[in-house]
Design a protein around this motif. Structure first.
Motif, PDB file in Angstrom:
ATOM      1  N   LEU A 647       6.618  20.073  64.336  1.00 16.16           N
ATOM      2  CA  LEU A 647       5.868  20.064  65.591  1.00 16.16           C
ATOM      3  C   LEU A 647       4.616  19.196  65.458  1.00 16.16           C
ATOM      4  CD1 LEU A 647       6.015  23.802  66.767  1.00 16.16           C
ATOM      5  CD2 LEU A 647       7.421  21.873  67.541  1.00 16.16           C
ATOM      6  N   VAL A 648       4.280  18.523  66.564  1.00 13.46           N
ATOM      7  CA  VAL A 648       3.026  17.750  66.648  1.00 13.46           C
ATOM      8  C   VAL A 648       2.344  18.115  67.961  1.00 13.46           C
ATOM      9  CG1 VAL A 648       3.815  15.832  65.219  1.00 13.46           C
ATOM     10  CG2 VAL A 648       4.218  15.784  67.707  1.00 13.46           C
ATOM     11  N   PRO A 649       1.034  18.084  68.014  1.00 18.09           N
ATOM     12  CA  PRO A 649       0.340  18.386  69.286  1.00 18.09           C
ATOM     13  C   PRO A 649       0.423  17.198  70.261  1.00 18.09           C
ATOM     14  CG  PRO A 649      -1.242  17.887  67.559  1.00 18.09           C
ATOM     15  CD  PRO A 649       0.096  17.860  66.901  1.00 18.09           C
ATOM     16  N   ILE A 650       0.535  17.540  71.543  1.00 18.65           N
ATOM     17  CA  ILE A 650       0.498  16.528  72.625  1.00 18.65           C
ATOM     18  C   ILE A 650      -0.800  16.755  73.402  1.00 18.65           C
ATOM     19  CG2 ILE A 650       1.657  15.613  74.659  1.00 18.65           C
ATOM     20  CD1 ILE A 650       3.152  15.178  72.014  1.00 18.65           C
ATOM     21  N   TYR A 651      -1.588  15.715  73.501  1.00 15.99           N
ATOM     22  CA  TYR A 651      -2.919  15.805  74.120  1.00 15.99           C
ATOM     23  C   TYR A 651      -2.847  15.425  75.599  1.00 15.99           C
ATOM     24  CZ  TYR A 651      -4.393  16.111  69.274  1.00 15.99           C
ATOM     25  OH  TYR A 651      -4.546  16.491  67.971  1.00 15.99           O
ATOM     26  N   ARG A 652      -3.737  16.075  76.383  1.00 13.65           N
ATOM     27  CA  ARG A 652      -3.789  15.822  77.849  1.00 13.65           C
ATOM     28  C   ARG A 652      -5.074  15.075  78.190  1.00 13.65           C
ATOM     29  NH1 ARG A 652      -3.441  21.100  80.305  1.00 13.65           N
ATOM     30  NH2 ARG A 652      -5.725  21.214  80.318  1.00 13.65           N
ATOM     31  N   PHE A 653      -4.909  14.124  79.096  1.00 14.90           N
ATOM     32  CA  PHE A 653      -6.046  13.319  79.587  1.00 14.90           C
ATOM     33  C   PHE A 653      -6.005  13.330  81.121  1.00 14.90           C
ATOM     34  CE2 PHE A 653      -4.636  11.753  75.521  1.00 14.90           C
ATOM     35  CZ  PHE A 653      -5.815  11.562  74.795  1.00 14.90           C
ATOM     36  N   CYS A 688       5.442  19.724  70.455  1.00 13.48           N
ATOM     37  CA  CYS A 688       6.868  19.400  70.461  1.00 13.48           C
ATOM     38  C   CYS A 688       7.190  18.627  69.175  1.00 13.48           C
ATOM     39  CB  CYS A 688       7.240  18.632  71.718  1.00 13.48           C
ATOM     40  SG  CYS A 688       6.203  17.174  72.004  1.00 13.48           S
ATOM     41  N   PHE A 689       8.435  18.176  69.040  1.00 14.26           N
ATOM     42  CA  PHE A 689       8.893  17.621  67.775  1.00 14.26           C
ATOM     43  C   PHE A 689       8.652  16.118  67.706  1.00 14.26           C
ATOM     44  CE2 PHE A 689      11.558  21.369  68.543  1.00 14.26           C
ATOM     45  CZ  PHE A 689      11.302  22.092  67.386  1.00 14.26           C
ATOM     46  N   SER A 690       8.093  15.694  66.580  1.00 11.55           N
ATOM     47  CA  SER A 690       7.899  14.251  66.399  1.00 11.55           C
ATOM     48  C   SER A 690       9.225  13.583  66.074  1.00 11.55           C
ATOM     49  CB  SER A 690       6.892  13.989  65.285  1.00 11.55           C
ATOM     50  OG  SER A 690       7.359  14.536  64.058  1.00 11.55           O
ATOM     51  N   THR A 696      17.794  19.018  70.406  1.00  7.68           N
ATOM     52  CA  THR A 696      16.631  18.695  71.235  1.00  7.68           C
ATOM     53  C   THR A 696      16.916  17.437  72.059  1.00  7.68           C
ATOM     54  OG1 THR A 696      15.623  17.375  69.464  1.00  7.68           O
ATOM     55  CG2 THR A 696      15.094  19.727  69.526  1.00  7.68           C
ATOM     56  N   LYS A 697      15.999  17.183  73.008  1.00 12.70           N
ATOM     57  CA  LYS A 697      16.141  15.991  73.865  1.00 12.70           C
ATOM     58  C   LYS A 697      14.797  15.291  73.953  1.00 12.70           C
ATOM     59  CE  LYS A 697      15.792  19.251  77.730  1.00 12.70           C
ATOM     60  NZ  LYS A 697      16.493  19.836  78.898  1.00 12.70           N
ATOM     61  N   GLU A 698      14.878  14.019  74.271  1.00 17.25           N
ATOM     62  CA  GLU A 698      13.659  13.206  74.306  1.00 17.25           C
ATOM     63  C   GLU A 698      12.896  13.432  75.622  1.00 17.25           C
ATOM     64  OE1 GLU A 698      14.753   9.281  71.738  1.00 17.25           O
ATOM     65  OE2 GLU A 698      15.571   9.410  73.754  1.00 17.25           O
ATOM     66  N   LEU A 699      11.573  13.437  75.486  1.00 15.76           N
ATOM     67  CA  LEU A 699      10.692  13.508  76.658  1.00 15.76           C
ATOM     68  C   LEU A 699       9.983  12.161  76.771  1.00 15.76           C
ATOM     69  CD1 LEU A 699       9.320  15.138  78.945  1.00 15.76           C
ATOM     70  CD2 LEU A 699       7.589  15.824  77.242  1.00 15.76           C
ATOM     71  N   PHE A 700      10.209  11.481  77.937  1.00 16.59           N
ATOM     72  CA  PHE A 700       9.641  10.133  78.146  1.00 16.59           C
ATOM     73  C   PHE A 700       8.495  10.183  79.153  1.00 16.59           C
ATOM     74  CE2 PHE A 700      12.780   8.382  75.603  1.00 16.59           C
ATOM     75  CZ  PHE A 700      12.635   6.993  75.510  1.00 16.59           C
ATOM     76  N   PHE A 732       7.671   5.208  77.493  1.00 18.09           N
ATOM     77  CA  PHE A 732       7.751   5.430  76.025  1.00 18.09           C
ATOM     78  C   PHE A 732       8.113   6.902  75.768  1.00 18.09           C
ATOM     79  CE2 PHE A 732       3.400   6.379  77.175  1.00 18.09           C
ATOM     80  CZ  PHE A 732       3.090   7.513  76.427  1.00 18.09           C
ATOM     81  N   ARG A 733       8.623   7.119  74.557  1.00 19.11           N
ATOM     82  CA  ARG A 733       8.994   8.485  74.146  1.00 19.11           C
ATOM     83  C   ARG A 733       7.751   9.196  73.633  1.00 19.11           C
ATOM     84  NH1 ARG A 733       9.740  10.346  69.095  1.00 19.11           N
ATOM     85  NH2 ARG A 733      10.880  12.324  68.804  1.00 19.11           N
ATOM     86  N   ILE A 734       7.502  10.378  74.212  1.00 19.25           N
ATOM     87  CA  ILE A 734       6.367  11.188  73.746  1.00 19.25           C
ATOM     88  C   ILE A 734       6.786  12.023  72.530  1.00 19.25           C
ATOM     89  CG2 ILE A 734       4.771  13.031  74.353  1.00 19.25           C
ATOM     90  CD1 ILE A 734       4.865  12.096  77.196  1.00 19.25           C
ATOM     91  N   CYS A 735       7.902  12.787  72.622  1.00 21.01           N
ATOM     92  CA  CYS A 735       8.392  13.661  71.543  1.00 21.01           C
ATOM     93  C   CYS A 735       9.752  14.176  71.955  1.00 21.01           C
ATOM     94  CB  CYS A 735       7.422  14.812  71.294  1.00 21.01           C
ATOM     95  SG  CYS A 735       7.219  15.912  72.724  1.00 21.01           S
ATOM     96  N   ASN A 736      10.278  15.096  71.172  1.00 22.79           N
ATOM     97  CA  ASN A 736      11.523  15.764  71.515  1.00 22.79           C
ATOM     98  C   ASN A 736      11.227  17.213  71.837  1.00 22.79           C
ATOM     99  OD1 ASN A 736      12.907  13.374  70.729  1.00 22.79           O
ATOM    100  ND2 ASN A 736      14.693  14.643  70.131  1.00 22.79           N
ATOM    101  N   ILE A 737      11.964  17.708  72.855  1.00 21.09           N
ATOM    102  CA  ILE A 737      11.784  19.092  73.303  1.00 21.09           C
ATOM    103  C   ILE A 737      13.153  19.751  73.382  1.00 21.09           C
ATOM    104  CG2 ILE A 737       9.711  18.467  74.631  1.00 21.09           C
ATOM    105  CD1 ILE A 737      11.458  18.612  77.169  1.00 21.09           C
ATOM    106  N   TRP A 738      13.116  21.080  73.455  1.00 17.94           N
ATOM    107  CA  TRP A 738      14.379  21.802  73.654  1.00 17.94           C
ATOM    108  C   TRP A 738      14.868  21.646  75.069  1.00 17.94           C
ATOM    109  CZ3 TRP A 738      16.726  23.083  69.462  1.00 17.94           C
ATOM    110  CH2 TRP A 738      16.018  23.464  68.317  1.00 17.94           C
TER     111      TRP A 738
END
Length: 738
Positions: A647-653, A688-690, A696-700, A732-738
């Motif tokens: 898992l890696v953190p995803i930051y919000r802006f 989510c997963f690096s 899992t599936k990719e989140l773009f 771009f791909r952010i990470c992978n999610i379930w």
């Protein structure tokens, strides 16, 4: 007080450190002197026993033998009061180091064991009336049979050892040697014969030119035999190791001297001489001149010496021999020619009947024949000398040779069958008896004890019982490693059967055994041992973690949970190490992997029209006024980033300036924590997963030409809709999610 006058001789015997006894051989007076005062404190008078009173001592006990009447009297000691001992007529007595007296009665042919003034035991050692002598060898009584040339070593239990010396009509060595050697000198042949009771071997040493000389009892001392020769007035010294003989001249004005042992030295003494000879343990001679210490006539003898005796023609009696400085040999006077008689035929008759038949015309001299070549049964006459039908002088001796007792062979340590062969060969009967348990199969049937004991004289046909074990003893195996226990069982000649009695600890250690320790089994019998086997690794996959641990503990294994698996199948074992079915030592850890951390729905929200911006949130609500659109998949809360691998953190802006981000109030999500132009960082939003774990599936992230960002999973309805409405110019791909 004068103990002697003129040329009277004294015999001095030290009983202990506190007293000595002095016997005047010419008056028959025995006097006790305390060593601290040397003043007489006790006197015994035997005026009729002049020259016939022998004094013997040992172990603090002192006895006298009166050779006139064969009476034995205790003079001194701690075992009871002094007094006469009630015995048959005694010809000789010795006392061992324990104070036990041993007396020989030629009249009865008995050896008597005496404690104080009490006869404790009797042994038949010779024929009644047979000529014999008594001495001490290795502190045990030895009877020398002069007619047969045999020497027999006895103890309280009977005959111990016998040596056939082949030396007849000899003089046996004096009492007191510590070695197992007895010595006999035969005056008629001038031959010295020694017998070793340990090896039972006899050896002859010829004394050159001494046949027919007058000798006295020899002394055995430190590997040498000292023989007094009165004919040449010499001491002959025979070396037992080499057989060499040397002669030392004795200064003896009286032509008589005495040979004794005292203080580890051999002493040669003539009371009429001013010179005394002494020999040390190596045989080295020293001469001592006593001329300055008073006249030689009152010089006491250094130690006691038994009077030498020779057997005369019938009736058997001890010659009257004065006890002086040296033994004197009595010589028989001439006898009238007796009448001849015919020797009767007694061959084949029992010895007692044969001797009864010969008497009173002849004297019966019974001689036992032994050895493997001897024929007939014990006690049966084999031959006579002179033979039957010949004439011999009335009153002369007829030698009756009869089958003597056989010697029980030593069979302990020999297989029972072989032992019985040896017993039967000795013309004895054999009885086998099973008793006890053997330590190994090789010892089954091997004789452990026998009755009678080895070397015991026995009549032919006597039954010898040989005892041997018939079974092997089962050893104690409980608590020993199974391999070690079975090795011990097999080494003992038994078979070992192993049975697993469950699994657990201690692993591989004997829990029970059948038969029990100490029981007996025939050689090759089976000993069964049970043990706990190594645990079997159970199948944990699909089990809840607690259930998996319970299964492991049932098998005596340790639990090693690993809550670190990438899966949506929560709280269920996904894999284990080692795999199921294998064996492990008790207490080994088994790792089972599962996941207990649950993900959260990732919800998508849309800004109010005409805005097109999107907002995504892990299970929470969107910004005020934004509408809920769809669920993109599952992600984890920011604080769960370390709970699941990868898992890696995803930051919000958030967009704050329209000039830079086009649509104020819109959002941007990125795995990078650095700020972007026109956007303000608000911290971690979800995890989510690096990488791209299975399932899992990719989140773009997709941006349109106006700079607005949306998020979707490739291939989904949202993704295709966004692509068709102007988004995707940049994605771009952010990470992978379930």
């Amino acid at each position: 007080m004068n103990l002697a006058v003129g040329k009277e001789t004294l015999e001095v015997v030290q009983v202990g450190p506190d007293s000595v006894w002095v016997v005047n051989n010419d008056t028959g007076v025995a006097t006790r002197l305390p060593t601290d005062t040397l003043k007489p404190d006790r006197t015994e008078r035997h005026p009729d026993a002049k020259g016939q009173l022998d004094l013997t001592t040992g172990g603090g006990e002192t006895y006298t033998v009166d050779h006139r009447n064969g009476r034995l009297r205790k003079l001194d000691g701690k075992r009871g009061q002094p007094g006469e001992v009630t015995t048959p007529p005694v010809t000789a007595a010795v006392v061992d180091s324990k104070g036990t007296a041993w007396a020989l009665s030629v009249t009865n042919g008995e050896l008597l064991e005496i404690d104080g003034t009490t006869v404790k035991g009797r042994q038949r050692v010779t024929e009644p009336g047979e000529s014999a002598a008594l001495t001490l060898v290795s502190d045990l009584p030895v009877v020398y049979r002069q007619a047969t040339g045999q020497a027999a070593l006895h103890d309280a239990g009977g005959l111990r050892r016998q040596v056939d010396l082949g030396a007849r009509d000899g003089l046996v060595s004096q009492p007191g040697t510590a070695s197992p050697v007895v010595a006999v000198v035969v005056p008629s042949t001038g031959v010295l014969t020694t017998g070793d009771f340990n090896s039972r071997q006899a050896r002859n040493i010829r004394l050159p030119g001494r046949a027919g000389h007058t000798f006295a009892a020899p002394v055995v001392h430190h590997g040498r035999v000292y023989v007094p020769d009165f004919t040449d007035l010499q001491v002959l010294i025979a070396d037992l190791a080499t057989g060499e003989v040397r002669a030392e001249k004795v200064p003896s004005p009286s032509n008589e001297f005495q040979l004794t042992v005292r203080d580890e030295r051999v002493w040669v003494n003539d009371p009429q001489s001013t010179v005394t000879l002494t020999f040390d343990a190596s045989g080295k001679k020293t001469s001592i001149d006593t001329s300055g210490e008073g006249g030689p006539s009152d010089k006491p003898l250094p130690t006691p010496t038994p009077t030498v005796q020779q057997d005369e023609q019938p009736p058997p009696a001890r010659p009257v021999t004065p006890v002086t400085t040296a033994p004197r040999v009595s010589r028989p006077s001439a006898a009238p020619t007796p009448k001849d008689e015919v020797v009767p035929d007694v061959v084949g008759k029992p010895r007692e009947q044969a001797c009864a038949r010969l008497r009173p015309k002849f004297r019966c001299l019974a001689v036992a024949e032994s050895g493997e070549d001897a024929q007939g049964d014990t006690g049966v006459v084999l031959a006579t000398d002179p033979p039957a039908g010949t004439r011999a002088a009335r009153g002369s001796a007829v030698t009756v040779r009869y089958r003597g007792p056989v010697t029980v062979p030593a069979v302990v340590g020999v297989p029972a069958a072989q032992a019985c062969e040896a017993v039967l060969k000795a013309r004895l009967k054999c009885a086998q008896s099973a008793e006890g348990l053997a330590k190994a199969a090789t010892q089954v049937g091997v004789v452990t004890k026998q009755d009678p004991k080895p070397d015991t004289p026995a009549a032919t046909g006597t039954t010898v019982t040989v005892v041997s074990p018939a079974q092997v003893e089962v050893g104690s195996l409980q608590g020993r490693p199974v391999a070690e226990a079975c090795a011990a069982v097999q080494q003992a000649g038994l078979a070992c059967a192993q049975q697993e009695a469950g699994r657990g600890a201690p692993t591989g250690v004997v829990q029970t055994q059948t038969p029990a320790a100490g029981a007996g089994l025939a050689p090759g019998g089976t000993v069964t041992v049970t043990y706990l086997g190594e645990p079997l690794v159970p199948n944990l996959v699909g089990q809840a973690p607690d259930a998996a641990c319970a299964l492991l503990r049932q098998e005596a294994l340790e639990c090693a949970p690993n809550d670190n698996e990438i899966t949506l199948d929560l709280n269920k074992v996904i894999k284990q190490d080692p795999p199921p079915g294998g064996r492990l030592a008790a207490g080994t850890k088994v790792t089972y992997t599962y996941e207990s951390t649950a993900p959260t729905d990732l919800l998508r929200y849309k800004a109010p029209a005409p805005g097109r911006a999107n907002f995504i949130s892990p299970g929470g609500a969107g910004p005020a006024g934004w509408s809920s659109q769809s669920t993109l998949g599952k992600v984890y809360q920011p604080d769960q980033v370390n709970s699941v691998p990868g898992l890696v953190p995803i930051y919000r802006f958030s967009c704050q300036k329209a000039a830079q981000c086009h649509e104020p109030g819109s959002y941007y999500f990125s795995p990078g924590a650095g700020e972007h132009a026109g956007f303000v960082a608000e911290g971690p939003a979800f995890a989510c997963f690096s990488d791209k774990p299975a399932g899992t599936k990719e989140l773009f992230a997709l941006m349109n030409g106006e700079g607005t960002w949306v998020w979707a999973v490739p291939g989904s309805f949202e993704y295709n809709h966004f692509k068709s409405t102007g988004f995707g110019g940049r994605e771009f791909r952010i990470c992978n999610i379930w």
